[in-house]
Write an enzyme that holds these catalytic residues in place. Structure first.
Site, PDB file in Angstrom:
ATOM      1  NE  ARG A   1      -3.373   0.229   2.660  1.00 36.14           N
ATOM      2  CZ  ARG A   1      -3.418   1.291   3.653  1.00 36.14           C
ATOM      3  NH1 ARG A   1      -2.535   0.636   4.789  1.00 36.14           N
ATOM      4  NH2 ARG A   1      -3.940   2.272   3.754  1.00 36.14           N
TER       5      ARG A   1
ATOM      6  CE  LYS B   1       1.898  -5.121   6.654  1.00 37.56           C
ATOM      7  NZ  LYS B   1       1.698  -3.729   5.919  1.00 37.56           N
TER       8      LYS B   1
ATOM      9  NE  ARG C   1       3.398   5.309  11.293  1.00 40.67           N
ATOM     10  CZ  ARG C   1       4.076   6.033  10.292  1.00 40.67           C
ATOM     11  NH1 ARG C   1       4.677   7.035  10.995  1.00 40.67           N
ATOM     12  NH2 ARG C   1       4.046   5.647   8.991  1.00 40.67           N
TER      13      ARG C   1
HETATM   14  C1  BTN Z   1       0.800  -3.869   2.253  1.00 42.37           C
HETATM   15  O1  BTN Z   1       0.676  -4.069   3.379  1.00 42.37           O
HETATM   16  O2  BTN Z   1       1.595  -2.740   2.145  1.00 42.37           O
HETATM   17  C2  BTN Z   1       0.303  -4.704   1.356  1.00 42.37           C
HETATM   18  C3  BTN Z   1       1.222  -5.647   0.821  1.00 42.37           C
HETATM   19  C4  BTN Z   1       0.391  -6.470  -0.238  1.00 42.37           C
HETATM   20  C5  BTN Z   1       1.447  -7.549  -0.849  1.00 42.37           C
HETATM   21  C6  BTN Z   1       0.567  -8.616  -1.709  1.00 42.37           C
HETATM   22  S1  BTN Z   1       1.757  -9.995  -2.264  1.00 42.37           S
HETATM   23  C7  BTN Z   1       0.516 -10.401  -3.247  1.00 42.37           C
HETATM   24  C8  BTN Z   1       0.214  -8.946  -4.041  1.00 42.37           C
HETATM   25  N1  BTN Z   1       1.124  -8.594  -5.214  1.00 42.37           N
HETATM   26  C9  BTN Z   1       1.548  -7.629  -4.950  1.00 42.37           C
HETATM   27  O3  BTN Z   1       2.485  -6.922  -5.722  1.00 42.37           O
HETATM   28  N2  BTN Z   1       1.036  -6.895  -3.740  1.00 42.37           N
HETATM   29  C10 BTN Z   1       0.179  -8.293  -3.025  1.00 42.37           C
END
Ligand code: BTN
Length: 320
Positions: A122, A187, A318
């Site tokens: 994200r 996390k 946060r």
């Molecule tokens: C986050 O917490 O920032 C979101 C992470 C999301 C990662 C997943 S892995 C499968 C899918 N493909 C990606 O490029 N991103 C999501």
């Protein structure tokens, strides 16, 4: 040469001579040798020792599509398509490239990759996805209705991941709004929901889940927050985790399509790590105590000057 088959033979962590591998795969020793750069490109920790052969020290916990399907109830395996890739930029990108009409209304298209070369998180962040260490899973489907049909969806995906971990026996699983999955203060998984196509009568939704399973410290040096891996608390095989994740995603999405976010409010409260905590929202700087979420999945904060409603988007939260 089919690298997946070669990787499967090497996944036991033992030494295998070039001739043994060649014989098993119906190719020459030279072909095995020529496949080495392909394995190195995937960052597979391959050792080549004269007189002994090839070995992946420590072995590999590889994904296997048939194994995953065999672990799923038939009513689910009948309604999904799984594409298992060795490497792709991002599983979300892979599914987004399919046209909307190819998806049936009750159908789910799933992409799993052993490695992502440009995994996305994200807020423009990258997501670390080393070979055979994580679960990089995306699921796409059609969702009927206007923009309100999407309310709370990204929170529901987070709840599905949290339930997956809980069902596997992980303790202290919680969610940080909107959809970060934690074990205690660290996390373990993240969710990236993206829409493609136009919202006419239905949305094409792509939901990506990244879940750390066998990540070592050295794999995560670029991660700028506390993180953990599933095998810190549990001995698990990735196929079992993926099957449980698909089952939870499927079950919850089917419910969400009919009942929306309302039926997930209790689950959210149970996992909510921010409830009653003093927080600050970035970048707008809003501060207050978290009351919970509303029916749209927005975060409700009680500030000094009244209530704030924070919609999921490009914000981060946060604890203070
Ligand atoms: C986050 O917490 O920032 C979101 C992470 C999301 C990662 C997943 S892995 C499968 C899918 N493909 C990606 O490029 N991103 C999501």
């Amino acid at each position: 040469m089919d690298l997946s088959k070669l990787l499967f033979l090497l996944s036991d962590g033992g030494f295998h001579s070039g001739s043994e591998l060649g014989l098993a795969l119906g190719v020459s020793r030279t072909s095995i040798w020529k496949a080495v750069p392909g394995l190195q490109e995937l960052n597979v920790p391959l050792e080549i020792v004269k007189g002994k052969g090839y070995r992946v020290n420590g072995g590999l916990d590889l994904l296997n599509k048939n194994k995953i399907l065999s672990l799923l109830p038939v009513n689910i395996s009948n309604l999904i398509n799984i594409d298992l890739l060795l490497s792709h930029s991002s599983t979300n990108d892979y599914l987004s490239s399919f046209v909307i009409k190819d998806l049936g209304l009750n159908h789910y298209h799933i992409c799993l990759a052993e490695m992502q070369t440009a995994g996305r998180g994200r807020r423009g962040k990258s997501w670390v996805s080393p070979f055979a260490k994580n679960i990089s899973c995306s699921i796409s489907f059609l969702l009927e209705g206007g923009v309100e049909a999407l309310s709370g969806l990204s929170l529901v995906i987070g709840i599905a991941v949290a339930k997956t971990l809980e069902d596997l026996g992980v303790k202290d699983v919680c969610l940080k709004w909107p959809n970060d999955v934690y074990v205690g203060e660290k996390k373990i998984a993240g969710v990236l929901v993206e829409l493609s196509g136009e919202a006419t009568t239905s949305w094409k939704v792509v939901c990506g889940v990244g879940l750390n399973v066998h990540m070592r410290k050295s794999d995560g040096v670029s991660i700028d927050q506390l993180w953990c891996s599933l095998d810190d608390s549990l001995e698990v095989r990735r196929n079992v985790v993926v099957a449980k994740l698909i089952e939870c995603l499927f079950t919850m999405l089917e419910l969400f399509k009919v009942q929306g976010f309302e039926s997930f409010m209790a689950d959210w409260s149970r996992f909510d790590m921010l409830r009653e905590k003093q927080i600050k929202v970035l970048p707008n700087g809003i501060e207050g105590v978290v009351v919970g979420v509303n029916l749209q999945g927005a975060l409700i904060i009680q500030g000094d000057n009244g209530e704030h409603v924070i919609n999921a988007g490009e914000v981060s939260v946060r604890k203070k």
